[in-house]
Design a protein around this motif. Structure first.
Motif, PDB file in Angstrom:
ATOM      1  N   GLU A   1     -41.379   0.312  28.294  1.00 39.33           N
ATOM      2  CA  GLU A   1     -40.508  -0.077  27.188  1.00 39.33           C
ATOM      3  C   GLU A   1     -41.146  -1.213  26.391  1.00 39.33           C
ATOM      4  O   GLU A   1     -41.534  -2.240  26.949  1.00 39.33           O
ATOM      5  N   VAL A   2     -41.247  -0.994  25.077  1.00 33.37           N
ATOM      6  CA  VAL A   2     -41.780  -2.017  24.179  1.00 33.37           C
ATOM      7  C   VAL A   2     -40.666  -2.490  23.256  1.00 33.37           C
ATOM      8  O   VAL A   2     -39.615  -1.863  23.153  1.00 33.37           O
ATOM      9  N   MET A   3     -40.897  -3.604  22.565  1.00 31.04           N
ATOM     10  CA  MET A   3     -39.889  -4.130  21.660  1.00 31.04           C
ATOM     11  C   MET A   3     -39.791  -3.279  20.392  1.00 31.04           C
ATOM     12  O   MET A   3     -40.713  -2.549  20.043  1.00 31.04           O
ATOM     13  N   GLY A   4     -38.675  -3.423  19.716  1.00 26.93           N
ATOM     14  CA  GLY A   4     -38.421  -2.646  18.508  1.00 26.93           C
ATOM     15  C   GLY A   4     -36.996  -2.121  18.533  1.00 26.93           C
ATOM     16  O   GLY A   4     -36.755  -0.923  18.673  1.00 26.93           O
ATOM     17  N   ARG A   5     -36.044  -3.057  18.443  1.00 27.66           N
ATOM     18  CA  ARG A   5     -34.629  -2.700  18.594  1.00 27.66           C
ATOM     19  C   ARG A   5     -34.184  -1.653  17.585  1.00 27.66           C
ATOM     20  O   ARG A   5     -33.482  -0.705  17.923  1.00 27.66           O
ATOM     21  N   ASP A   6     -34.602  -1.805  16.351  1.00 31.10           N
ATOM     22  CA  ASP A   6     -34.170  -0.875  15.305  1.00 31.10           C
ATOM     23  C   ASP A   6     -35.326  -0.153  14.630  1.00 31.10           C
ATOM     24  O   ASP A   6     -35.116   0.625  13.706  1.00 31.10           O
ATOM     25  N   ALA A   7     -36.543  -0.427  15.056  1.00 24.32           N
ATOM     26  CA  ALA A   7     -37.710   0.170  14.408  1.00 24.32           C
ATOM     27  C   ALA A   7     -38.774   0.495  15.450  1.00 24.32           C
ATOM     28  O   ALA A   7     -39.025  -0.298  16.355  1.00 24.32           O
ATOM     29  N   GLY A   8     -39.406   1.648  15.292  1.00 23.03           N
ATOM     30  CA  GLY A   8     -40.356   2.110  16.292  1.00 23.03           C
ATOM     31  C   GLY A   8     -41.809   1.835  15.978  1.00 23.03           C
ATOM     32  O   GLY A   8     -42.694   2.529  16.500  1.00 23.03           O
ATOM     33  N   PHE A   9     -42.091   0.836  15.153  1.00 25.96           N
ATOM     34  CA  PHE A   9     -43.474   0.596  14.731  1.00 25.96           C
ATOM     35  C   PHE A   9     -44.388   0.222  15.891  1.00 25.96           C
ATOM     36  O   PHE A   9     -45.500   0.740  16.007  1.00 25.96           O
ATOM     37  N   ILE A  10     -43.943  -0.684  16.761  1.00 25.21           N
ATOM     38  CA  ILE A  10     -44.780  -1.061  17.904  1.00 25.21           C
ATOM     39  C   ILE A  10     -44.968   0.146  18.813  1.00 25.21           C
ATOM     40  O   ILE A  10     -46.077   0.428  19.285  1.00 25.21           O
ATOM     41  N   ALA A  11     -43.900   0.885  19.062  1.00 20.44           N
ATOM     42  CA  ALA A  11     -43.971   2.044  19.960  1.00 20.44           C
ATOM     43  C   ALA A  11     -44.951   3.089  19.443  1.00 20.44           C
ATOM     44  O   ALA A  11     -45.793   3.599  20.201  1.00 20.44           O
ATOM     45  N   ILE A  12     -44.873   3.424  18.170  1.00 20.92           N
ATOM     46  CA  ILE A  12     -45.731   4.486  17.638  1.00 20.92           C
ATOM     47  C   ILE A  12     -47.193   4.043  17.619  1.00 20.92           C
ATOM     48  O   ILE A  12     -48.103   4.808  17.954  1.00 20.92           O
ATOM     49  N   ASN A  13     -47.432   2.790  17.253  1.00 23.22           N
ATOM     50  CA  ASN A  13     -48.811   2.295  17.216  1.00 23.22           C
ATOM     51  C   ASN A  13     -49.385   2.140  18.620  1.00 23.22           C
ATOM     52  O   ASN A  13     -50.532   2.534  18.878  1.00 23.22           O
ATOM     53  N   ALA A  14     -48.597   1.587  19.526  1.00 20.31           N
ATOM     54  CA  ALA A  14     -49.058   1.423  20.905  1.00 20.31           C
ATOM     55  C   ALA A  14     -49.225   2.786  21.571  1.00 20.31           C
ATOM     56  O   ALA A  14     -50.143   2.986  22.377  1.00 20.31           O
ATOM     57  N   GLY A  15     -48.356   3.730  21.223  1.00 18.69           N
ATOM     58  CA  GLY A  15     -48.444   5.067  21.804  1.00 18.69           C
ATOM     59  C   GLY A  15     -49.701   5.797  21.395  1.00 18.69           C
ATOM     60  O   GLY A  15     -50.389   6.401  22.223  1.00 18.69           O
TER      61      GLY A  15
END
Length: 328
Positions: free
Chosen positions: A173-187
């Motif tokens: 789980e990464v941070m990004g309460r309302d936005a998935g920018f960290i998740a998509i980039n880290a993914g």
């Protein structure tokens, strides 16, 4: 509004800290000195403005801060500033110090405070997008986002070592309460098996099918990245649901949490913060008020704060398409 004569500028950081805030403070203060202005540090954000925790800055305060994470001005969330009475106290303290304008570094809540203050008291202000979430429009990247992505990828790389050694399925789980920018980039950057973000809902059965396909292809490890505000739930909740369908899997959950806020800012964030810190001071001197300074296509732009906050900024569909292709 006609440009005001500005001789004293106050700088504050508010809300969640992000790597690069110190670099932005340093740049604003140095720019102020360049233009023969007096610069004031407001400690603990809007709460410090209310409590009169304000100090005149000189070069000593900004020595060796460029490379440090966090914010030496400290940050806080202020419930009192959300009230008219709190903002009135803050205004009296600004008048007492003779401060003519503000540079506010933070996320949407922080910029909202600057906007209200300008609307009610006419205090010229420019906001800088200091948040790891990258969820403010009017800039390609927010200060701290690049560092947070680097931190997340570094952690996920380490998790993959143990995932591969034990044939485990990890939900990270990464941070990004309302936005998935960290998740998509880290993914994308960590070769994740799947990415779950707030902007898109992935049914559990689809995720399970995807993991089964990867298992048949004899993938040595599977890591699923989950944004903390994902529509399918947090990493722990999703892991429990998947376990019901895949009881034989060795499933682990890792929540990166505030690890992503810390650390020395990346070279990109240092450069971004430095450019925007100078842009904030120069914008105020040019009569640009109630705006956020951002960088689009490597050019400084000034966006009305209200627009920067309200306009939706979501993950690029092209990024999501690429992530889908690379995870097959």
């Amino acid at each position: 509004m006609e440009p005001k004569t500005i001789k004293k500028i106050g700088v504050l950081t508010s809300g969640g800290d992000s790597p690069g805030m110190n670099a932005a403070i340093r740049a604003a203060v140095r720019a102020g000195f360049y233009y023969n202005l007096e610069m004031y540090g407001i400690y603990r954000g809007y709460e410090g403005l209310i409590q009169n925790d304000i100090k005149k800055l000189d070069s000593r305060y900004i020595t060796h801060v460029l490379e440090r994470g966090g914010t030496f001005l400290k940050s806080a969330r202020s419930a009192e500033f959300r009230t008219p009475e709190g903002r009135s106290k803050a205004y009296e303290n600004i008048k007492a110090h003779g401060i003519d304008a503000l540079v506010v570094i933070g996320g949407d809540g922080s910029l909202t405070g600057a906007h209200l203050f300008f609307q009610e008291y006419g205090i010229p202000s420019i906001g800088l997008p200091g948040t790891i979430d990258n969820d403010l429009s009017g800039t390609d990247s927010t200060i701290g986002f690049d560092t947070a992505c680097n931190t997340a990828i570094e952690a996920i790389d380490k998790i993959r070592d143990t995932a591969t050694s034990h044939d485990r399925l990890f939900f990270v789980e990464v941070m990004g309460r309302d936005a998935g920018f960290i998740a998509i980039n880290a993914g994308i950057g960590s070769a994740a098996a799947a990415i779950l973000i707030p902007e898109k809902k992935m049914p559990i059965d689809h995720l399970v099918d995807k993991l089964k396909i990867r298992s048949k292809a004899k993938k040595s490890s599977n890591i699923v990245i989950v944004a903390e505000g994902g529509k399918s739930g947090g990493a722990g909740e999703i892991a429990e649901k998947v376990k019901k369908f895949l009881p034989s899997y060795d499933i682990k959950v890792t929540i990166l949490g505030h690890l992503q806020r810390g650390g020395a800012p990346s070279s990109f964030d240092r450069l971004l913060a430095s450019k925007l810190g100078v842009a904030a001071v120069e914008g105020l001197l040019q009569g640009k008020y109630d705006v956020m300074a951002g960088l689009i296509n490597n050019k400084v732009v000034y966006t009305p704060i209200k627009k920067a906050i309200i306009d939706d900024k979501s993950v690029d569909e092209e990024d999501f398409r690429i992530a889908k292709i690379l995870s097959t």
